[in-house]
Design a protein around this motif. Structure first.
Motif, mmCIF file in Angstrom:
data_model
loop_
_atom_site.group_PDB
_atom_site.id
_atom_site.type_symbol
_atom_site.label_atom_id
_atom_site.label_comp_id
_atom_site.label_asym_id
_atom_site.label_seq_id
_atom_site.Cartn_x
_atom_site.Cartn_y
_atom_site.Cartn_z
ATOM 1 N N GLY A 123 0.814 -1.209 0.000
ATOM 2 C CA GLY A 123 0.000 0.000 0.000
ATOM 3 C C GLY A 123 0.844 1.254 0.000
ATOM 4 O O GLY A 123 1.772 1.396 -0.799
ATOM 5 N N ASN A 124 0.541 2.162 0.931
ATOM 6 C CA ASN A 124 1.291 3.417 1.027
ATOM 7 C C ASN A 124 2.689 3.225 1.593
ATOM 8 O O ASN A 124 3.438 4.190 1.706
ATOM 9 C CB ASN A 124 0.543 4.413 1.914
ATOM 10 C CG ASN A 124 -0.741 4.890 1.282
ATOM 11 O OD1 ASN A 124 -1.131 4.433 0.214
ATOM 12 N ND2 ASN A 124 -1.415 5.812 1.946
ATOM 13 N N ARG A 125 3.007 1.986 1.977
ATOM 14 C CA ARG A 125 4.284 1.599 2.594
ATOM 15 C C ARG A 125 4.731 2.612 3.646
ATOM 16 O O ARG A 125 5.909 2.995 3.725
ATOM 17 C CB ARG A 125 5.371 1.373 1.540
ATOM 18 C CG ARG A 125 5.608 2.492 0.551
ATOM 19 C CD ARG A 125 7.086 2.535 0.169
ATOM 20 N NE ARG A 125 7.449 3.780 -0.430
ATOM 21 C CZ ARG A 125 7.608 4.924 0.235
ATOM 22 N NH1 ARG A 125 7.389 4.985 1.532
ATOM 23 N NH2 ARG A 125 7.973 6.014 -0.391
ATOM 24 N N ALA A 126 3.757 3.009 4.482
ATOM 25 C CA ALA A 126 4.053 3.969 5.533
ATOM 26 C C ALA A 126 4.983 3.380 6.585
ATOM 27 O O ALA A 126 5.726 4.110 7.242
ATOM 28 C CB ALA A 126 2.755 4.440 6.195
ATOM 29 N N ASP A 127 4.956 2.072 6.754
ATOM 30 C CA ASP A 127 5.862 1.399 7.693
ATOM 31 C C ASP A 127 6.574 0.264 6.957
ATOM 32 O O ASP A 127 7.685 0.436 6.478
ATOM 33 C CB ASP A 127 5.086 0.898 8.903
ATOM 34 C CG ASP A 127 5.979 0.176 9.904
ATOM 35 O OD1 ASP A 127 7.200 0.410 9.891
ATOM 36 O OD2 ASP A 127 5.470 -0.639 10.691
ATOM 37 N N VAL A 128 5.944 -0.883 6.850
ATOM 38 C CA VAL A 128 6.545 -2.008 6.117
ATOM 39 C C VAL A 128 6.660 -1.634 4.644
ATOM 40 O O VAL A 128 5.693 -1.180 4.030
ATOM 41 C CB VAL A 128 5.698 -3.277 6.285
ATOM 42 C CG1 VAL A 128 6.176 -4.375 5.345
ATOM 43 C CG2 VAL A 128 5.769 -3.759 7.733
#
Length: 916
Positions: free
Chosen positions: A395-400
């Motif tokens: 997704g937005n790869r905000a973390d992983v």
């Protein structure tokens, strides 16, 4: 908790200015960190308001741990101690705390003991010892100390404190230990070494791989926001989970019913019996924040959020940042938001995704970012019948991020090929570092959609590169990545590798049952640069399938080809599936990869591909010569890549890093912001031009000799400097535009004596009357091929070197090669040979070859300088004249700026902005 966060933010805002409220707060030292068990934590400089939490941390420690830290029982810290420990100047006295939730779980500090050394100490909670906190604190303290001009750490450790001694000795530094009066005295330089960087990378790899392992292998799952409507997001995730055959515990949270599909539903997250390994939160963005807090209370470890709408606006971006901060503050990891989910096949299958079907088990691993491209990957996988091991939509790869998936798949023996749809890169330097290591064993196939740098999906908060797209393309190529042009191209290559593995070599055979189809295949293969070693275009077009089977057997069985492209014009009467099956048997026994182009009606092709879809023993089929050759090129490229960068970075013993750093510190001393890393995306007006003796000294520190030259104010000074240098000399304008442009009158070469020099000065002053730049007298250099070597500190990639033949033509044609330092010897030679016009270095039209080894040595040295000195914003060596024996650096210019906070620096951090 909200009041506490607001108080911390307020204090930081006051402290950043260095006012009476306290010393300037170094916000760039804050970081989210990954721990050895796969969880996350937040690291930041200590604050006076931490006194109460620090006292609580101290009192939770065992008596033994307190004794090892303070050499005394000390059951409670005095008010004086609390003030001293929490009030620091962030220069001579620095302290970090590590937080999980609101609790301090570790403290690390250093106190300067001399201008270049400091004493360091740590204290890790008993419950967190062995989680890697000590080594992470050491890395962050060392990075902060280097900013403040400290080179050496010392420590006093009791002999029985073996864990702390191991933190120092296993960090990769050269540690000296002595026993003095019953105490172990430890001392070591904190400059990053090849070994310390390797240790850090290995620890980072283990922590991030473990986080993905926890995420992808949950023993219990919580679905939040499940509806009775099957087409709702939560309902679709439940359907996928039930359809995958997941054998773990499933909890549901729904406000609509007490029971859903025969399963009990809880009204609130707080009612769910914990702990829970993984929670899927399918709620609106604002509700996700409160749900995360409730998940933390019941012990959820990882979270998946499929919800879109984060970061579509400034409000959404703020929500996303707060979401990540809360997730990491509680030690959890996040997949998303905007994630299409994940799935896993094999012995313990799981699907928490919006995939239409559970794919067959296989050896391919796929990952995407946006829901759109992730959905295309899954649909294409289903259409081809690719055997999938795992899929992750970040997704937005905000973390992983995709980097985390690579860290996980690198160690997975079940993964035979990896495919990524890469729309943005938060840390390209780290990506290429991981890819270079991974591609030695596992093929990595990547799709970068056109224009992805200028049109990023919502929520992809990344540093924008200042370099052209082809720069990153070349960097990825050098890391062994196979790049593809679209989803179909990506999946065709992945499908071919997953079914048959990689070709053993580059030799290609072409087989066809019509001359025209064979000619089309050969034309496409020639254009793709394939090495054709065998060809048979004369197989009779016949309904008897044995003819083409025999022809293929003859070609494959001789051991002269590694990959065969077979073109089959369907004669309608033959059994095409049986032809493929028999050819596949021969290919397996002959260790030959087989790709097939079948030209037939759409109904028959779809039927044939449908049978290939469900039978992994059949080879991939393609409808056109272009498609099959494109897939073959990808397989061959992947097969030849793993050994590309299998060398250690080259070193040079005559490099003086201390001298280079002293020059940078002196020149930057009066520049605002020089004491701490800058925002690399905004360095306008914060740079210092370096020239003359300074740039010569900077290059000399790295063994690069700059051709002698002197600036002159008038004719008499020009004659005096020429007498010192010796005739013949060159006369140049120092104007940046004219400096190397003989065609514009800015350069006069081969001036033989004083009389001619006087005339040259007069003529140049007249011709260049529009420029007030001083002139320069320089020694004449031996003739050679003119080259340009540049280094740029890019906001996204960090230091990037470029190399090209000098001249307008190569600039206009963009014939420039790019690469990331440091370089191995072979890597430097590859960069030298990369530009198309570098053929001039090999000798053309009767001219002798130039000294490419000398140019490769220069590339290594410039790479080391750029890597070691992040303050080097820009360096240009132009021209570099490469002669038959050696080279001459004729001109050089540089700019220095406050060191950027590199995305892949010498300390471990999680991607994205740290939690507040």
């Amino acid at each position: 908790m909200a009041d506490r966060r607001d108080g911390l933010r307020s204090l930081r805002r006051r402290a950043r200015g260095g006012t009476d409220a306290g010393p300037a707060y170094p916000a760039h030292w804050e970081a989210d960190i990954a721990l050895r068990d796969g969880s996350a934590a937040h690291l930041r400089p200590i604050l006076p308001e931490d006194a109460e939490a620090l006292q609580a941390f101290h009192q939770r420690q065992s008596e033994h741990s307190r004794y090892l830290r303070f050499f005394a029982p000390m059951p409670r810290l005095s008010e004086r101690d609390l003030t001293r420990f929490t009030t620091v100047d962030h220069r001579d006295r620095v302290a970090f705390v590590v937080l999980v939730g609101k609790d301090i779980v570790a403290v690390g500090r250093y106190d300067r003991t001399s201008p270049r050394s400091a004493e360091v100490a740590f204290n890790v909670a008993d419950s967190r010892q062995g989680s890697g906190l000590g080594s992470v604190l050491l890395e962050h303290l060392a990075a902060a100390a280097r900013e403040q001009g400290i080179d050496v750490f010392t420590a006093e450790v009791l002999p029985q404190n073996t864990k702390m001694i191991k933190v120092f000795t296993e960090a990769g530094f050269d540690v000296d230990r002595t026993l003095d009066d019953g105490v172990v005295m430890v001392s070591f330089r904190i400059d990053p070494t090849a070994r310390s960087l390797a240790v850090m990378a290995e620890r980072e790899h283990r922590a991030e791989a473990r986080a993905m392992e926890r995420l992808l292998h949950p023993e219990s799952v919580l679905l939040v926001g499940v509806s009775s409507h099957r087409d709702s997001v939560g309902g679709r995730f439940l359907t996928a989970l039930e359809g995958s055959g997941y054998a773990g515990t499933v909890h549901l949270v729904s406000r609509e019913a007490l029971e859903l599909r025969g399963r009990r539903a809880w009204a609130r997250i707080s009612e769910v019996p914990g702990p829970v390994d993984l929670a899927v939160i399918a709620l609106r963005p604002e509700a996700c924040l409160d749900a995360v807090e409730e998940c933390a209370e019941i012990g959820v470890r990882s979270v998946v959020i499929p919800t879109e709408g984060f970061a579509d606006s400034e409000r959404g971006r703020s929500l996303q940042r707060e979401l990540v901060a809360r997730i990491r503050r509680h030690g959890m990891r996040l997949l998303g938001p905007g994630s299409l989910g994940m799935l896993r096949t094999g012995d313990s299958p799981l699907s928490l995704s919006l995939a239409p079907h559970m794919p067959r088990a296989g050896r391919a691993a796929l990952a995407g970012q946006s829901s759109a491209l992730s959905a295309m990957l899954l649909a294409g996988t289903d259409a081809r019948g690719i055997g999938l091991h795992e899929f992750v939509g970040v997704g937005n790869r905000a973390d992983v991020s995709l980097n985390d998936t690579l860290q996980h798949w690198e160690d997975d023996e079940e993964v035979g090929v990896i495919g990524l749809a890469l729309e943005s890169m938060g840390n390209p330097r780290k990506f290429t570092r991981i890819a270079r290591r991974l591609t030695r064993r596992t093929p990595l196939i990547v799709l970068r959609p056109p224009g992805s740098e200028s049109h990023l999906p919502p929520g992809h908060d990344v540093r924008r590169s200042t370099l052209p797209r082809r720069a990153l393309d070349q960097v990825l190529d050098s890391a062994g990545v196979v790049q593809t042009g679209g989803v179909d191209h990506l999946l065709d290559v992945v499908d071919g590798i997953e079914r048959q593995g990689l070709p053993l070599g580059p030799r290609v055979g072409i087989l066809s049952n019509t001359a025209a189809l064979g000619a089309s295949l050969r034309g496409a293969a020639d254009r793709a640069g394939l090495r054709i070693v065998a060809e048979n275009r004369s197989v009779p077009l016949s309904p008897d399938p044995r003819l083409i089977q025999r022809a293929f057997t003859t070609m494959a069985a001789l051991g002269e080809v590694d990959l065969v492209i077979a073109g089959v014009l369907d004669a309608q009467g033959e059994d095409a599936e049986e032809v493929l099956r028999q050819m596949a048997i021969v290919a397996r026994h002959s260790e030959v990869v087989l790709l097939v182009c079948v030209v037939t009606g759409s109904d028959r092709f779809d039927a044939l591909r449908g049978r290939v879809r469900v039978d992994p023993q059949l080879p991939p089929v393609h409808a056109t010569p272009f498609a099959v050759v494109r897939a073959a090129s990808g397989l061959l490229e992947a097969a030849l890549r793993p050994a590309a960068d299998d060398e250690e970075p080259a070193r040079r013993e005559d490099v003086d890093r201390v001298a280079a750093r002293e020059i940078a510190e002196r020149l930057l001393a009066d520049l605002p912001g020089a004491g701490s890393p800058s925002d690399p995306g905004d360095r306008t007006g914060a740079e210092v031009e370096v020239g003359g003796d300074d740039v010569a000294a900077l290059l000399a520190a790295y063994g690069i000799e700059l051709l002698q030259g002197r600036r002159v104010a008038d004719e008499d000074e020009a004659l005096a400097r020429a007498a010192e240098i010796g005739y013949p000399v060159a006369l140049k304008s120092t104007d940046p535009v004219l400096r190397h442009r003989a065609d514009l009158g800015g350069v006069r070469l081969g001036i033989p004596d004083a009389v001619q020099l006087r005339h040259a000065v007069q003529a140049m002053r007249k011709d260049l009357s529009y420029s007030s730049a001083p002139l320069e007298v320089q020694a004449m250099a031996p003739a050679g091929v003119p080259m340009v070597v540049r280094s740029v500190e890019d906001p996204s990639l960090g230091p990037v070197l470029s190399l090209s033949v000098a001249g307008d033509a190569t600039d206009l044609l963009d014939d420039i090669a790019y690469a990331i330092p440091p370089f191995s010897e072979a890597g430097a030679h590859r960069l030298v040979d990369a530009p198309a016009s570098a053929v001039k270095l090999r000798g053309t039209r009767g001219l002798p070859p130039a000294d490419r080894d000398a140019l490769a040595d220069l590339v290594v040295r410039v790479g080391l300088l750029a890597e070691d000195l992040p303050e080097l914003a820009f360096l240009e060596l132009y021209p570099v004249l490469v002669s038959q024996h050696g080279l001459t650096v004729v001109g050089a210019g540089a700019r220095l700026a406050p060191a950027p906070n590199r995305t892949d620096g010498a300390r471990r951090t999680l991607s994205g902005p740290p939690g507040a």
